[in-house]
Design an enzyme around this catalytic site. Structure first.
Site, PDB file in Angstrom:
ATOM      1  N   GLY A 187      -9.409   5.120  -5.531  1.00 24.71           N
ATOM      2  CA  GLY A 187      -8.112   4.476  -5.744  1.00 24.71           C
ATOM      3  C   GLY A 187      -7.003   5.029  -4.846  1.00 24.71           C
ATOM      4  O   GLY A 187      -7.216   5.296  -3.669  1.00 24.71           O
ATOM      5  N   VAL A 188      -5.813   5.179  -5.426  1.00 26.16           N
ATOM      6  CA  VAL A 188      -4.659   5.687  -4.686  1.00 26.16           C
ATOM      7  C   VAL A 188      -4.958   7.082  -4.126  1.00 26.16           C
ATOM      8  O   VAL A 188      -4.603   7.398  -2.980  1.00 26.16           O
ATOM      9  CB  VAL A 188      -3.433   5.823  -5.621  1.00 26.16           C
ATOM     10  CG1 VAL A 188      -2.249   6.375  -4.878  1.00 26.16           C
ATOM     11  CG2 VAL A 188      -3.068   4.501  -6.239  1.00 26.16           C
ATOM     12  N   ASP A 189      -5.570   7.906  -4.935  1.00 19.93           N
ATOM     13  CA  ASP A 189      -5.886   9.284  -4.562  1.00 19.93           C
ATOM     14  C   ASP A 189      -6.736   9.298  -3.278  1.00 19.93           C
ATOM     15  O   ASP A 189      -6.425  10.021  -2.316  1.00 19.93           O
ATOM     16  CB  ASP A 189      -6.665   9.904  -5.734  1.00 19.93           C
ATOM     17  CG  ASP A 189      -6.674  11.412  -5.718  1.00 19.93           C
ATOM     18  OD1 ASP A 189      -5.987  11.998  -4.868  1.00 19.93           O
ATOM     19  OD2 ASP A 189      -7.374  11.998  -6.567  1.00 19.93           O
ATOM     20  N   SER A 223      -2.480   5.450 -13.846  1.00 17.12           N
ATOM     21  CA  SER A 223      -3.423   5.252 -14.972  1.00 17.12           C
ATOM     22  C   SER A 223      -3.960   3.830 -15.122  1.00 17.12           C
ATOM     23  O   SER A 223      -4.754   3.583 -16.035  1.00 17.12           O
ATOM     24  CB  SER A 223      -2.820   5.691 -16.324  1.00 17.12           C
ATOM     25  OG  SER A 223      -2.735   7.091 -16.416  1.00 17.12           O
ATOM     26  N   ASN A 237      -6.344  13.512 -10.272  1.00 14.70           N
ATOM     27  CA  ASN A 237      -7.073  13.981 -11.465  1.00 14.70           C
ATOM     28  C   ASN A 237      -6.900  15.495 -11.546  1.00 14.70           C
ATOM     29  O   ASN A 237      -6.331  16.110 -10.647  1.00 14.70           O
ATOM     30  CB  ASN A 237      -8.544  13.553 -11.425  1.00 14.70           C
ATOM     31  CG  ASN A 237      -9.264  14.109 -10.207  1.00 14.70           C
ATOM     32  OD1 ASN A 237      -9.291  15.321  -9.995  1.00 14.70           O
ATOM     33  ND2 ASN A 237      -9.804  13.225  -9.385  1.00 14.70           N
ATOM     34  N   ASP A 251       0.871  -1.177   0.000  1.00 17.30           N
ATOM     35  CA  ASP A 251       0.000   0.000   0.000  1.00 17.30           C
ATOM     36  C   ASP A 251       0.909   1.228   0.000  1.00 17.30           C
ATOM     37  O   ASP A 251       1.776   1.357   0.880  1.00 17.30           O
ATOM     38  CB  ASP A 251      -0.854  -0.040   1.275  1.00 17.30           C
ATOM     39  CG  ASP A 251      -1.852   1.103   1.343  1.00 17.30           C
ATOM     40  OD1 ASP A 251      -1.576   2.196   0.794  1.00 17.30           O
ATOM     41  OD2 ASP A 251      -2.909   0.911   1.960  1.00 17.30           O
ATOM     42  N   ILE A 252       0.716   2.100  -0.944  1.00 19.06           N
ATOM     43  CA  ILE A 252       1.627   3.242  -1.078  1.00 19.06           C
ATOM     44  C   ILE A 252       1.561   4.166   0.135  1.00 19.06           C
ATOM     45  O   ILE A 252       2.548   4.834   0.460  1.00 19.06           O
ATOM     46  CB  ILE A 252       1.396   4.005  -2.398  1.00 19.06           C
ATOM     47  CG1 ILE A 252       2.639   4.821  -2.756  1.00 19.06           C
ATOM     48  CG2 ILE A 252       0.152   4.862  -2.350  1.00 19.06           C
ATOM     49  CD1 ILE A 252       2.755   5.191  -4.202  1.00 19.06           C
ATOM     50  N   TYR A 274      -8.413   4.931 -14.780  1.00 15.41           N
ATOM     51  CA  TYR A 274      -8.077   5.473 -16.098  1.00 15.41           C
ATOM     52  C   TYR A 274      -7.817   4.400 -17.160  1.00 15.41           C
ATOM     53  O   TYR A 274      -7.536   4.719 -18.311  1.00 15.41           O
ATOM     54  CB  TYR A 274      -6.908   6.459 -16.001  1.00 15.41           C
ATOM     55  CG  TYR A 274      -7.308   7.814 -15.446  1.00 15.41           C
ATOM     56  CD1 TYR A 274      -8.639   8.091 -15.101  1.00 15.41           C
ATOM     57  CD2 TYR A 274      -6.381   8.832 -15.275  1.00 15.41           C
ATOM     58  CE1 TYR A 274      -9.015   9.336 -14.590  1.00 15.41           C
ATOM     59  CE2 TYR A 274      -6.745  10.084 -14.775  1.00 15.41           C
ATOM     60  CZ  TYR A 274      -8.064  10.330 -14.427  1.00 15.41           C
ATOM     61  OH  TYR A 274      -8.429  11.569 -13.943  1.00 15.41           O
TER      62      TYR A 274
END
Ligand code: AR6
Length: 178
Positions: free
Chosen positions: A35-37, A125, A27, A13-14, A129
């Site tokens: 997601g990650v964001d 992406s 975005n 997990d980042i 995306y």
């Protein structure tokens, strides 16, 4: 010219990464998402969005363009900074690989401005995306390998085993070919 000394791919997990900067697959709005964001804003807390709002007001009234990158605090994350970048949405009829490569080189350029030496990247992406992992991985790896940067370590952090395997394969192929 300097190049990244160590490039690795791990599964994880980042938001857990103990690095100088984590890259966010954001975005245009910089106002968060899934997601990650979503994970970065959730765990990093409200300070990240406060800085994003200021960046929108002062530097990017129309949003952050695809392929560009900008830094904020990492708030409560173990990292020191978040570098937000906007990946291209996948298109079957148009090659957007230069934009995906640009996310990586621009994020490393911003990391250099900050003085960050260790940087973690997600698979930009490849979620909402729609980029196929097999296409995104070699583009991402090549862009990092070819970058002229003082960043010393890049860690690709992949959420699941499949993505991890695909990025490892791309790394091995690229390192094998020099
Ligand atoms: N750590 C590492 N990887 C993750 C994590 C995590 N915590 N969570 C998801 N992934 P995405 P995109 C993987 O959709 O395709 C957002 O709503 C995930 O499995 O996060 O660039 C933004 O606001 C996938 O492989 O980013 C934008 O609107 C990869 O991260 C849009 O999605 C990227 O998936 C950006 O889409």
């Amino acid at each position: 010219m300097p190049h990244v000394f160590s490039i690795t791919a791990i599964q994880g997990d980042i938001t857990d990464q103990q690095v100088d900067a984590v890259v966010n697959a954001a975005n245009h709005s910089l106002m968060g998402g899934g997601g990650v964001d979503g994970a970065i804003h959730r765990r990093g807390g409200p300070r990240i969005k406060e800085e994003c709002k200021r960046l929108r007001a002062e530097r990017y009234p129309d949003g952050l363009p695809t392929g560009q990158a900008v830094a904020t605090t990492a708030g409560d994350l173990p990292a020191r900074w978040v570098i937000h970048t906007v990946g291209p949405t996948y298109s079957r009829s148009e090659d957007r690989s230069h934009l995906l490569a640009s996310c990586h080189t621009e994020a490393l350029r911003v990391a250099d401005e900050l003085g960050a030496k260790k940087v973690a990247f997600p698979a930009i992406s490849t979620g909402a995306y729609g980029y196929p992992l097999e296409e995104a991985a070699p583009i991402a790896v090549r862009a990092v390998m070819d970058a002229d940067t003082h960043v010393e370590e890049v860690r690709f952090v992949l959420f699941d085993a499949d993505a991890h395997r695909i990025y490892e394969d791309a790394l091995r192929a690229a390192q094998g070919s020099g």
